[in-house]
Structures are given as structure tokens and as C-alpha cells.
Design a protein around this motif. Structure first.
Motif, PDB file in Angstrom:
ATOM      1  N   ILE A 183      -2.979 -13.593   4.534  1.00 11.47           N
ATOM      2  CA  ILE A 183      -2.040 -13.616   3.413  1.00 11.47           C
ATOM      3  C   ILE A 183      -1.912 -12.230   2.802  1.00 11.47           C
ATOM      4  N   ALA A 184      -3.059 -11.601   2.570  1.00 13.80           N
ATOM      5  CA  ALA A 184      -3.047 -10.263   1.977  1.00 13.80           C
ATOM      6  C   ALA A 184      -2.321  -9.282   2.885  1.00 13.80           C
ATOM      7  N   ASP A 185      -2.561  -9.369   4.202  1.00  9.40           N
ATOM      8  CA  ASP A 185      -1.893  -8.476   5.146  1.00  9.40           C
ATOM      9  C   ASP A 185      -0.384  -8.693   5.129  1.00  9.40           C
ATOM     10  N   ALA A 186       0.024  -9.953   5.066  1.00 12.34           N
ATOM     11  CA  ALA A 186       1.451 -10.269   5.055  1.00 12.34           C
ATOM     12  C   ALA A 186       2.119  -9.711   3.812  1.00 12.34           C
ATOM     13  N   VAL A 187       1.443  -9.860   2.669  1.00 14.95           N
ATOM     14  CA  VAL A 187       2.001  -9.361   1.419  1.00 14.95           C
ATOM     15  C   VAL A 187       2.084  -7.845   1.434  1.00 14.95           C
ATOM     16  N   ARG A 188       1.004  -7.203   1.884  1.00 13.54           N
ATOM     17  CA  ARG A 188       1.027  -5.740   1.951  1.00 13.54           C
ATOM     18  C   ARG A 188       2.116  -5.250   2.888  1.00 13.54           C
ATOM     19  N   GLY A 189       2.297  -5.935   4.006  1.00 13.12           N
ATOM     20  CA  GLY A 189       3.340  -5.555   4.930  1.00 13.12           C
ATOM     21  C   GLY A 189       4.717  -5.684   4.308  1.00 13.12           C
ATOM     22  N   GLN A 190       4.913  -6.739   3.532  1.00 12.94           N
ATOM     23  CA  GLN A 190       6.193  -6.967   2.867  1.00 12.94           C
ATOM     24  C   GLN A 190       6.468  -5.860   1.849  1.00 12.94           C
ATOM     25  N   ILE A 191       5.442  -5.524   1.063  1.00 12.27           N
ATOM     26  CA  ILE A 191       5.595  -4.460   0.062  1.00 12.27           C
ATOM     27  C   ILE A 191       5.913  -3.137   0.742  1.00 12.27           C
ATOM     28  N   THR A 192       5.184  -2.825   1.819  1.00 12.56           N
ATOM     29  CA  THR A 192       5.400  -1.563   2.529  1.00 12.56           C
ATOM     30  C   THR A 192       6.829  -1.472   3.035  1.00 12.56           C
ATOM     31  N   ASN A 193       7.348  -2.569   3.586  1.00 18.47           N
ATOM     32  CA  ASN A 193       8.719  -2.567   4.089  1.00 18.47           C
ATOM     33  C   ASN A 193       9.717  -2.259   2.984  1.00 18.47           C
ATOM     34  N   ILE A 194       9.483  -2.865   1.805  1.00 18.42           N
ATOM     35  CA  ILE A 194      10.394  -2.640   0.677  1.00 18.42           C
ATOM     36  C   ILE A 194      10.458  -1.163   0.314  1.00 18.42           C
ATOM     37  N   TYR A 195       9.299  -0.541   0.140  1.00 23.47           N
ATOM     38  CA  TYR A 195       9.276   0.842  -0.304  1.00 23.47           C
ATOM     39  C   TYR A 195       9.644   1.822   0.804  1.00 23.47           C
ATOM     40  N   GLU A 196       9.235   1.537   2.029  1.00 25.76           N
ATOM     41  CA  GLU A 196       9.620   2.417   3.124  1.00 25.76           C
ATOM     42  C   GLU A 196      11.131   2.406   3.294  1.00 25.76           C
ATOM     43  N   ASP A 197      11.731   1.231   3.192  1.00 31.21           N
ATOM     44  CA  ASP A 197      13.183   1.135   3.314  1.00 31.21           C
ATOM     45  C   ASP A 197      13.870   1.995   2.257  1.00 31.21           C
ATOM     46  N   TYR A 198      13.328   1.940   1.028  1.00 28.43           N
ATOM     47  CA  TYR A 198      13.964   2.661  -0.073  1.00 28.43           C
ATOM     48  C   TYR A 198      13.791   4.167   0.062  1.00 28.43           C
ATOM     49  N   TYR A 199      12.580   4.623   0.364  1.00 29.73           N
ATOM     50  CA  TYR A 199      12.299   6.057   0.370  1.00 29.73           C
ATOM     51  C   TYR A 199      12.585   6.737   1.694  1.00 29.73           C
ATOM     52  N   GLN A 200      13.135   6.007   2.660  1.00 26.69           N
ATOM     53  CA  GLN A 200      13.537   6.648   3.916  1.00 26.69           C
ATOM     54  C   GLN A 200      15.042   6.507   4.143  1.00 26.69           C
ATOM     55  N   THR A 201      15.772   6.149   3.082  1.00 32.98           N
ATOM     56  CA  THR A 201      17.230   6.102   3.172  1.00 32.98           C
ATOM     57  C   THR A 201      17.788   7.515   3.042  1.00 32.98           C
ATOM     58  N   ASP A 202      19.099   7.634   3.125  1.00 35.14           N
ATOM     59  CA  ASP A 202      19.726   8.952   2.986  1.00 35.14           C
ATOM     60  C   ASP A 202      19.462   9.574   1.626  1.00 35.14           C
ATOM     61  N   LYS A 203      19.163   8.704   0.619  1.00 32.41           N
ATOM     62  CA  LYS A 203      18.926   9.235  -0.721  1.00 32.41           C
ATOM     63  C   LYS A 203      17.716  10.145  -0.754  1.00 32.41           C
ATOM     64  N   TYR A 204      16.689   9.812   0.012  1.00 33.24           N
ATOM     65  CA  TYR A 204      15.456  10.599  -0.036  1.00 33.24           C
ATOM     66  C   TYR A 204      15.096  11.278   1.275  1.00 33.24           C
ATOM     67  N   LYS A 205      15.515  10.741   2.403  1.00 33.66           N
ATOM     68  CA  LYS A 205      15.232  11.350   3.698  1.00 33.66           C
ATOM     69  C   LYS A 205      13.738  11.613   3.876  1.00 33.66           C
ATOM     70  N   ASN A 206      13.030  10.561   4.194  1.00 36.69           N
ATOM     71  CA  ASN A 206      11.588  10.654   4.456  1.00 36.69           C
ATOM     72  C   ASN A 206      10.815  11.162   3.237  1.00 36.69           C
ATOM     73  N   TYR A 207      11.039  10.459   2.116  1.00 34.53           N
ATOM     74  CA  TYR A 207      10.260  10.731   0.888  1.00 34.53           C
ATOM     75  C   TYR A 207      10.494  12.129   0.324  1.00 34.53           C
ATOM     76  N   ASN A 208      11.573  12.785   0.722  1.00 33.32           N
ATOM     77  CA  ASN A 208      11.845  14.161   0.274  1.00 33.32           C
ATOM     78  C   ASN A 208      10.760  15.140   0.700  1.00 33.32           C
ATOM     79  N   ILE A 209      10.146  14.884   1.840  1.00 36.64           N
ATOM     80  CA  ILE A 209       9.089  15.787   2.326  1.00 36.64           C
ATOM     81  C   ILE A 209       9.606  17.216   2.465  1.00 36.64           C
ATOM     82  N   ASP A 210      10.870  17.355   2.856  1.00 35.38           N
ATOM     83  CA  ASP A 210      11.417  18.701   3.027  1.00 35.38           C
ATOM     84  C   ASP A 210      11.634  19.413   1.696  1.00 35.38           C
TER      85      ASP A 210
END
Length: 353
Positions: free
Chosen positions: A120-147
Motif C-alpha cells: 500500500i505504501a509503495d503504491a501511494v508513493r508511486g502515485q505521488i511521484t507520478n503526480i510531481y514528476e509529471d508536473y516538474y518535467q513538463t515544458d513549464k520546468y523542463k526537468n525541474y529547471n536543472i539547466d
């Protein structure tokens, strides 16, 4: 005693996160909307602030108290947003949420029935990770603005350390917002400013506990004036500074004692002045025995057997602040009180020391 296992902890974590995320359907709906860029409330719990408190000018001892605002509708912010995380740090934080691979047969198995808390914990963590990865890897940020590392910071919600258990402290829970170095944050609610820092510093002021001096000391006498005063060496202007290093902003909040208000604890008394509010008063001396006290009280009736009158003394402090950007203003005045239980007797002759 029940043994606390890692499975128990995992289940507690899962339940807590599931409550904040809502149902799987709600989480998926939220995930889709967030990946599209319409992010509003993403359930990031506010973290610890980087604001530093320094100065404490005017403090003479550790016996300090917090002021009560005279404006009952005002209180310092429970949370705010401040520059906190670099692109690299944010990426590491989110990737740290990913569920860890487990060896076959690992874990402690179900806690009760068919529930596997680790899964259950793994599933929840995976769900959370997907949400934030989707948001911070869009064109708005391009890989968390690493550049853009070093060119700005992600602003995140933080809790006022004095109100961390207040439900309002969890309201600063939006996605971390990127702000370029030297730019003013836009569309960020409660973004930290000198004024926000000043309001936080209000609760950190080193206010000495209210204490009063009386003459006569001990038992009071009917129809004899009692002089009351606060020690001006103890009660003087104090200040404290709240600051951030990056960006460098600060505010110094100052409190100045301005008045002492007396409440005799009975209607059978008169105060000096009549309003009961005076400046800090002045010490009594032998040469003043025929003078009216600038701050004092006269009891007109003796206390009953074994009874007392609660003389309440309230010190009022004016509060002002000045920011590193030249801004400044006043904040609601604050008060702190103390009570002296006085015994009042009737005697035929009166002699002052």
C-alpha cells in the motif's frame, strides 16, 4: 505491549497519505489535471522555515513572555512561502519518494487479514511521484529547471514555528513555485516579505514578564494611597530581527512599553489617574508622602477575613517594524498582565516609612 514493526509504520504512512490524497479516482483526476498545468492544491505539507531570529536587543534575562495582541482579529501568519529549494534538491526530493525495489519474499508480510502495508505504501508513493514528476518535467520546468541551477530557487510553503500545530499552518501546500533570482514572486499567496518577517518576529520579542512595585509593601490600609510602578530599567524598548539569507531580506520588530493599567479588583477603590491607565509610574520616596501618586490605587473598604483584592496590572507595548527594503509600519499593540493579591486593613493611625 504491542510491538511497533516496520509494517505498522508503513501502514500508518499509507493511511495518512491516502487521507490527504483522497480516493484513487480523485487522485487520478488530480494527477491528470496537474500534468496539464492546472495545479492548485497538491497536498505538499509545509516544511520548516529557513528564517533566522537574531538580535533580541534589550533582553536582560530568560524570563520572557509572549504578548497578547490588543486586536483580537489579528495574528501572525501561520505559514508562508519562501525560497527554499534548488532544482537539484527538488528533483532529489521527489525521486526519493519512489518506492524501493524489494527482494522477493522480503518485508514482514500482512499485518492483518489480506492487507499488505508495504505494498500500500509503495503504491501511494508511486502515485505521488507520478503526480510531481509529471508536473516538474513538463515544458513549464523542463526537468525541474536543472539547466537553471543557480539562477533562482523554488519557493515552498513553510510553517510558522510558533504555530506548527495550527491547522492553518497546512494551508501553504501548493506546488513549489520557481522564481528567478532577483525577481519578485508573482501569484504566490503569502510570499515572504519584510512585513511577513516582521509579523513572525512579533512572537519572538523578548518581553520581560510584567512585575510591579508597591508602597506600602505587604498589607494595604483603607484610605491610604498605594503607589504602583514598573521598573524602567527592566521594562524598556526591546527588538528582534527576522531574516533570510537568500534572498537577503529582513525585518526588525521593536516593542516599547508605553502604559500601565491598574484594575483594583473591587469597586470600593479609586485609581490614579481615574482611568486607571498611566505611564510606568515612579518609585515612592519619603519626600513624596503628601503627594498624589502618578500611578496608584486607594482602597476604600477593608478586605473580608482571610480575603484579598486581586490588583491586576497590565503593561501595554507599542509595536513597530522596519524592513531591509526601507518599508515599515506599526503592528497591533500587545499586552501582558500580572496580579497581586492584596490584603487591606483598617487602622486608626497611619505611618509611612
Amino acid at each position: 505491549m504491542r510491538r511497533v514493526t516496520s509494517a505498522t509504520v508503513a501502514l500508518s504512512l499509507a493511511i495518512g497519505v491516502l487521507i490527504s490524497m483522497g480516493s484513487p479516482a480523485q487522485a487520478e483526476k488530480r494527477r491528470r489535471s496537474q500534468s496539464a498545468g492546472s495545479v492548485k492544491n497538491t497536498d505538499i505539507i509545509a516544511e520548516v522555515s529557513r528564517v533566522k531570529i537574531s538580535g533580541r536587543h534589550g533582553a536582560t534575562n530568560n524570563d520572557t513572555v509572549k504578548l497578547t495582541s490588543q486586536n483580537s482579529n489579528w495574528e501572525p501568519p501561520a505559514c508562508w512561502y519562501e525560497p527554499k529549494t534548488t532544482p537539484k534538491q527538488l528533483k532529489e526530493k521527489i525521486e526519493g519518494l519512489k518506492p524501493k525495489e524489494r527482494k522477493k519474499g522480503g518485508g514482514e508480510g500482512p499485518l492483518t487479514g489480506n492487507i499488505d502495508p508495504l505494498k500500500i505504501a509503495d503504491a501511494v508513493r508511486g502515485q505521488i511521484t507520478n503526480i510531481y514528476e509529471d508536473y516538474y518535467q513538463t515544458d513549464k520546468y523542463k526537468n525541474y529547471n536543472i539547466d537553471k541551477q543557480g539562477e533562482g530557487m523554488f519557493w515552498e510553503g513553510v510553517k510558522n514555528p510558533n504555530r506548527k500545530d495550527d491547522p492553518a499552518a497546512d494551508e501553504c501546500s501548493q506546488h513549489a513555485h520557481w522564481v528567478d533570482k532577483g525577481q519578485t514572486p508573482e501569484n504566490i499567496p503569502l510570499a515572504v516579505t519584510p512585513e511577513v518577517l516582521a509579523q513572525y518576529a512579533y512572537e519572538e520579542l523578548p518581553i520581560p514578564r510584567t512585575a510591579i512595585s508597591l508602597n506600602p509593601k505587604g498589607k494595604q490600609t483603607v484610605n491610604l494611597d498605594t503607589w504602583v510602578w514598573a521598573d524602567k530599567k527592566r521594562f524598556k524598548k526591546v527588538s528582534v530581527t527576522a531574516s533570510l539569507e537568500n534572498p537577503a531580506i529582513s525585518a526588525t520588530t521593536t516593542a516599547k512599553p508605553v502604559s500601565l493599567t491598574l484594575e483594583p479588583g473591587t469597586e470600593d477603590a479609586k485609581t490614579y489617574p481615574g482611568s486607571g491607565t498611566c505611564k510606568l509610574g515612579e518609585p515612592y520616596s519619603a519626600g513624596k508622602k503628601d503627594q498624589t501618586p502618578p500611578c496608584g490605587v486607594r482602597y476604600l473598604r477593608a478586605t473580608s477575613k482571610n480575603g484579598t483584592y486581586p490588583l491586576k496590572a497590565t503593561l501595554t507595548w507599542e509595536i513597530s517594524w522596519k524592513g531591509s527594503d526601507g518599508s515599515g509600519a506599526t503592528l497591533p499593540a500587545g499586552t501582558f498582565s500580572t496580579t497581586e493579591d492584596l490584603t487591606v486593613k483598617e487602622i486608626q493611625s497611619i505611618v509611612r516609612d
